[in-house]
Design a protein around this motif. Structure first.
Motif, PDB file in Angstrom:
ATOM      1  N   PHE A 307     -80.533 -29.226  16.570  1.00 44.68           N
ATOM      2  CA  PHE A 307     -81.375 -30.425  16.697  1.00 44.68           C
ATOM      3  C   PHE A 307     -82.698 -30.083  17.388  1.00 44.68           C
ATOM      4  O   PHE A 307     -83.770 -30.538  16.966  1.00 44.68           O
ATOM      5  CB  PHE A 307     -80.619 -31.494  17.489  1.00 44.68           C
ATOM      6  N   ARG A 308     -82.631 -29.271  18.453  1.00 44.03           N
ATOM      7  CA  ARG A 308     -83.851 -28.884  19.175  1.00 44.03           C
ATOM      8  C   ARG A 308     -84.786 -28.105  18.261  1.00 44.03           C
ATOM      9  O   ARG A 308     -86.012 -28.313  18.276  1.00 44.03           O
ATOM     10  CB  ARG A 308     -83.486 -28.033  20.401  1.00 44.03           C
ATOM     11  N   PHE A 309     -84.233 -27.212  17.455  1.00 42.51           N
ATOM     12  CA  PHE A 309     -85.040 -26.437  16.509  1.00 42.51           C
ATOM     13  C   PHE A 309     -85.689 -27.366  15.480  1.00 42.51           C
ATOM     14  O   PHE A 309     -86.846 -27.180  15.095  1.00 42.51           O
ATOM     15  CB  PHE A 309     -84.171 -25.394  15.813  1.00 42.51           C
ATOM     16  N   GLY A 310     -84.933 -28.388  15.046  1.00 41.08           N
ATOM     17  CA  GLY A 310     -85.462 -29.352  14.079  1.00 41.08           C
ATOM     18  C   GLY A 310     -86.679 -30.087  14.613  1.00 41.08           C
ATOM     19  O   GLY A 310     -87.661 -30.298  13.895  1.00 41.08           O
ATOM     20  N   ILE A 311     -86.639 -30.472  15.887  1.00 41.53           N
ATOM     21  CA  ILE A 311     -87.789 -31.150  16.503  1.00 41.53           C
ATOM     22  C   ILE A 311     -88.971 -30.187  16.588  1.00 41.53           C
ATOM     23  O   ILE A 311     -90.125 -30.572  16.347  1.00 41.53           O
ATOM     24  CB  ILE A 311     -87.422 -31.691  17.901  1.00 41.53           C
ATOM     25  N   ARG A 312     -88.680 -28.933  16.897  1.00 40.82           N
ATOM     26  CA  ARG A 312     -89.751 -27.930  17.039  1.00 40.82           C
ATOM     27  C   ARG A 312     -90.491 -27.708  15.725  1.00 40.82           C
ATOM     28  O   ARG A 312     -91.725 -27.574  15.708  1.00 40.82           O
ATOM     29  CB  ARG A 312     -89.157 -26.618  17.537  1.00 40.82           C
ATOM     30  N   VAL A 313     -89.756 -27.639  14.615  1.00 40.57           N
ATOM     31  CA  VAL A 313     -90.398 -27.333  13.327  1.00 40.57           C
ATOM     32  C   VAL A 313     -90.883 -28.584  12.599  1.00 40.57           C
ATOM     33  O   VAL A 313     -91.622 -28.478  11.621  1.00 40.57           O
ATOM     34  CB  VAL A 313     -89.439 -26.536  12.401  1.00 40.57           C
ATOM     35  N   SER A 314     -90.472 -29.768  13.081  1.00 43.06           N
ATOM     36  CA  SER A 314     -90.912 -31.007  12.443  1.00 43.06           C
ATOM     37  C   SER A 314     -92.313 -31.368  12.929  1.00 43.06           C
ATOM     38  O   SER A 314     -92.738 -30.960  14.011  1.00 43.06           O
ATOM     39  CB  SER A 314     -89.950 -32.152  12.762  1.00 43.06           C
ATOM     40  N   GLY A 315     -92.994 -32.144  12.141  1.00 39.77           N
ATOM     41  CA  GLY A 315     -94.284 -32.651  12.562  1.00 39.77           C
ATOM     42  C   GLY A 315     -94.085 -33.910  13.384  1.00 39.77           C
ATOM     43  O   GLY A 315     -93.498 -33.880  14.462  1.00 39.77           O
ATOM     44  N   ASP A 316     -94.536 -35.027  12.838  1.00 39.96           N
ATOM     45  CA  ASP A 316     -94.360 -36.299  13.535  1.00 39.96           C
ATOM     46  C   ASP A 316     -93.182 -37.090  12.969  1.00 39.96           C
ATOM     47  O   ASP A 316     -93.019 -38.270  13.247  1.00 39.96           O
ATOM     48  CB  ASP A 316     -95.639 -37.146  13.460  1.00 39.96           C
ATOM     49  N   GLN A 317     -92.346 -36.422  12.155  1.00 40.68           N
ATOM     50  CA  GLN A 317     -91.171 -37.084  11.576  1.00 40.68           C
ATOM     51  C   GLN A 317     -90.006 -36.106  11.456  1.00 40.68           C
ATOM     52  O   GLN A 317     -90.211 -34.917  11.172  1.00 40.68           O
ATOM     53  CB  GLN A 317     -91.479 -37.618  10.171  1.00 40.68           C
ATOM     54  N   LEU A 318     -88.773 -36.634  11.670  1.00 37.15           N
ATOM     55  CA  LEU A 318     -87.564 -35.887  11.313  1.00 37.15           C
ATOM     56  C   LEU A 318     -87.215 -36.318   9.889  1.00 37.15           C
ATOM     57  O   LEU A 318     -86.838 -37.465   9.661  1.00 37.15           O
ATOM     58  CB  LEU A 318     -86.421 -36.219  12.270  1.00 37.15           C
ATOM     59  N   LYS A 319     -87.354 -35.406   8.924  1.00 36.94           N
ATOM     60  CA  LYS A 319     -87.256 -35.789   7.518  1.00 36.94           C
ATOM     61  C   LYS A 319     -85.843 -35.609   6.972  1.00 36.94           C
ATOM     62  O   LYS A 319     -84.972 -35.037   7.610  1.00 36.94           O
ATOM     63  CB  LYS A 319     -88.279 -34.998   6.707  1.00 36.94           C
ATOM     64  N   ARG A 320     -85.643 -36.102   5.756  1.00 33.10           N
ATOM     65  CA  ARG A 320     -84.303 -36.132   5.156  1.00 33.10           C
ATOM     66  C   ARG A 320     -83.647 -34.759   5.043  1.00 33.10           C
ATOM     67  O   ARG A 320     -82.445 -34.645   5.284  1.00 33.10           O
ATOM     68  CB  ARG A 320     -84.378 -36.821   3.784  1.00 33.10           C
ATOM     69  N   PRO A 321     -84.372 -33.696   4.649  1.00 35.63           N
ATOM     70  CA  PRO A 321     -83.704 -32.385   4.586  1.00 35.63           C
ATOM     71  C   PRO A 321     -83.079 -31.978   5.920  1.00 35.63           C
ATOM     72  O   PRO A 321     -82.002 -31.369   5.938  1.00 35.63           O
ATOM     73  CB  PRO A 321     -84.851 -31.432   4.192  1.00 35.63           C
ATOM     74  N   PHE A 322     -83.741 -32.330   7.032  1.00 36.32           N
ATOM     75  CA  PHE A 322     -83.171 -32.024   8.341  1.00 36.32           C
ATOM     76  C   PHE A 322     -81.917 -32.857   8.581  1.00 36.32           C
ATOM     77  O   PHE A 322     -80.964 -32.391   9.213  1.00 36.32           O
ATOM     78  CB  PHE A 322     -84.212 -32.277   9.431  1.00 36.32           C
ATOM     79  N   GLY A 323     -81.906 -34.095   8.061  1.00 37.44           N
ATOM     80  CA  GLY A 323     -80.715 -34.938   8.155  1.00 37.44           C
ATOM     81  C   GLY A 323     -79.534 -34.310   7.441  1.00 37.44           C
ATOM     82  O   GLY A 323     -78.403 -34.348   7.934  1.00 37.44           O
ATOM     83  N   VAL A 324     -79.803 -33.705   6.290  1.00 40.71           N
ATOM     84  CA  VAL A 324     -78.748 -33.009   5.535  1.00 40.71           C
ATOM     85  C   VAL A 324     -78.184 -31.859   6.366  1.00 40.71           C
ATOM     86  O   VAL A 324     -76.961 -31.651   6.437  1.00 40.71           O
ATOM     87  CB  VAL A 324     -79.305 -32.485   4.190  1.00 40.71           C
ATOM     88  N   VAL A 325     -79.076 -31.103   7.026  1.00 46.75           N
ATOM     89  CA  VAL A 325     -78.650 -29.971   7.860  1.00 46.75           C
ATOM     90  C   VAL A 325     -77.756 -30.456   9.006  1.00 46.75           C
ATOM     91  O   VAL A 325     -76.700 -29.871   9.276  1.00 46.75           O
ATOM     92  CB  VAL A 325     -79.876 -29.215   8.420  1.00 46.75           C
ATOM     93  N   LEU A 326     -78.160 -31.543   9.675  1.00 50.50           N
ATOM     94  CA  LEU A 326     -77.388 -32.058  10.810  1.00 50.50           C
ATOM     95  C   LEU A 326     -76.013 -32.564  10.376  1.00 50.50           C
ATOM     96  O   LEU A 326     -75.003 -32.255  11.011  1.00 50.50           O
ATOM     97  CB  LEU A 326     -78.157 -33.183  11.511  1.00 50.50           C
ATOM     98  N   VAL A 327     -75.972 -33.354   9.296  1.00 53.53           N
ATOM     99  CA  VAL A 327     -74.689 -33.883   8.819  1.00 53.53           C
ATOM    100  C   VAL A 327     -73.785 -32.740   8.358  1.00 53.53           C
ATOM    101  O   VAL A 327     -72.581 -32.731   8.642  1.00 53.53           O
ATOM    102  CB  VAL A 327     -74.893 -34.911   7.689  1.00 53.53           C
ATOM    103  N   ALA A 328     -74.356 -31.754   7.664  1.00 51.31           N
ATOM    104  CA  ALA A 328     -73.575 -30.600   7.205  1.00 51.31           C
ATOM    105  C   ALA A 328     -73.021 -29.821   8.401  1.00 51.31           C
ATOM    106  O   ALA A 328     -71.872 -29.365   8.376  1.00 51.31           O
ATOM    107  CB  ALA A 328     -74.442 -29.689   6.332  1.00 51.31           C
TER     108      ALA A 328
END
Length: 345
Positions: A307-328
């Protein structure tokens, strides 16, 4: 409380049980609508970002039942259950709930504030593992486990107060997201009135969840679902239901920052509030057996880092592909936990 409610529901006709489920689902949804409205109004009134309100006041409200359950478990001689509740909730909140929320719609974030809060989130998880680690006999960590001492529990509660204070300080140094709110809620009375309504909304969600899970559990057993499946899914899922309903409602109503703040705050509070208060209230501390170090702690830290890595690489939004990664990631962790628990037994 849920066991007492479940005992009451066992003797009810199925039709009555079904009506109870329908009504509690309705009140759960309405309570979440009300909570989101009042949280947004409070952030406007106080000039704080929605993420901060979600990470402090809303999270404290939604994690209070978990703290109560964990403290009672610890006092009743089940300290492992108390710690497991906190760790399991962190894994579910971070993987499943944020993942589902970002699949519904991209989640807007204030990257600077989210990064700071997420650093605290990961740090709190690692701190809990370090506090439980048996430093005097590290070779026995996977067999004997360790203990979260009572004194460390007291320290966690002190850190909880510092976290809330620091979150508000950070919010004050960052431009608020409340200027974009269409309604100023000026007609809704003072901040105290809004805060009271927010607490009532949280109470409605928590009580509805406490009634819904036993009702569904009894109904599932009547239609032939095995007891162990019910306990492994509904009961474990039930403690995170308030956060799930709040997050999905916030996203649906266009307040994704509130959802992100609520989950980050809930994770931090599961360490400092739920585990902290439980350990502080138990003379012997909270027992973390070998399974915590074999799997639960690594799984928790892994999903927090993802999750921390997702925030680091995201811009101003947590997008759907990252949601897929988290749920998986959550699905993988859940499957592995079931496989390991079956092998151990």
């Amino acid at each position: 409380m849920e066991q007492w409610i479940e005992h009451l529901f066992i003797g009810l006709p199925s039709l009555v049980l079904f009506l109870i489920i329908v009504v509690t689902l309705y009140t759960l949804g309405k309570g979440a609508d009300w909570l989101v409205d009042e949280a947004v109004a409070l952030s406007t009134r106080w000039g704080l970002g929605k993420a901060v309100i979600g990470a402090t006041i809303v999270s404290i409200g939604t994690t209070t039942p978990e703290a109560a359950v964990s403290v009672l478990s610890a006092l009743q001689g089940k300290p492992g259950l108390a710690l497991g509740n906190a760790v399991g909730s962190i894994i579910c909140d971070t993987g499943l709930i944020i993942g589902l929320a970002s699949l519904i719609a991209p989640l807007p974030i204030n990257r600077q504030l989210a990064s700071r809060l997420s650093n605290v989130q990961v740090g709190a998880g690692i701190l809990m593992v370090a506090a439980c680690f048996p430093w005097s006999s590290p070779a026995k960590v996977f067999s004997d486990g360790g203990v979260l001492p009572q004194l460390v529990g007291v320290v966690f509660v002190v850190l909880l107060g510092l976290y809330i204070w620091q979150s508000i300080r950070w919010a004050g140094s960052i431009p608020s997201d409340t200027e974009s709110t269409e309604e100023t809620h000026g007609e809704e009375g003072n901040a105290l009135g809004i805060l009271v309504k927010l607490i009532l909304a949280i109470a409605i969600i928590v009580v509805s969840a406490q009634i819904l899970i036993p009702a569904v559990s009894v109904m599932a057993e009547r239609i032939g679902v095995p007891k162990h499946i019910i306990s492994a899914t509904l009961v474990a899922f039930g403690t995170s239901l308030p956060e799930l309903v709040t997050a999905i409602t916030a996203v649906r109503r266009g307040h994704g920052e509130l959802a992100v703040g609520n989950i980050i705050g809930a994770d931090i509070l599961n360490v400092l509030f739920v585990a902290g208060v439980s350990a502080a209230a138990t003379q012997g501390g909270l027992q973390a057996d070998g399974q915590f170090f074999q799997f639960l702690f690594p799984a928790m830290v892994f999903i927090l880092i993802v999750f921390r890595f997702g925030i680091r690489v995201s811009g101003d939004q947590l997008k759907r592909p990252f949601g897929v990664v988290l749920v998986a990631t959550w699905i993988l962790v859940t499957i592995l936990s079931y496989v390991l628990s079956i092998e151990m037994h």
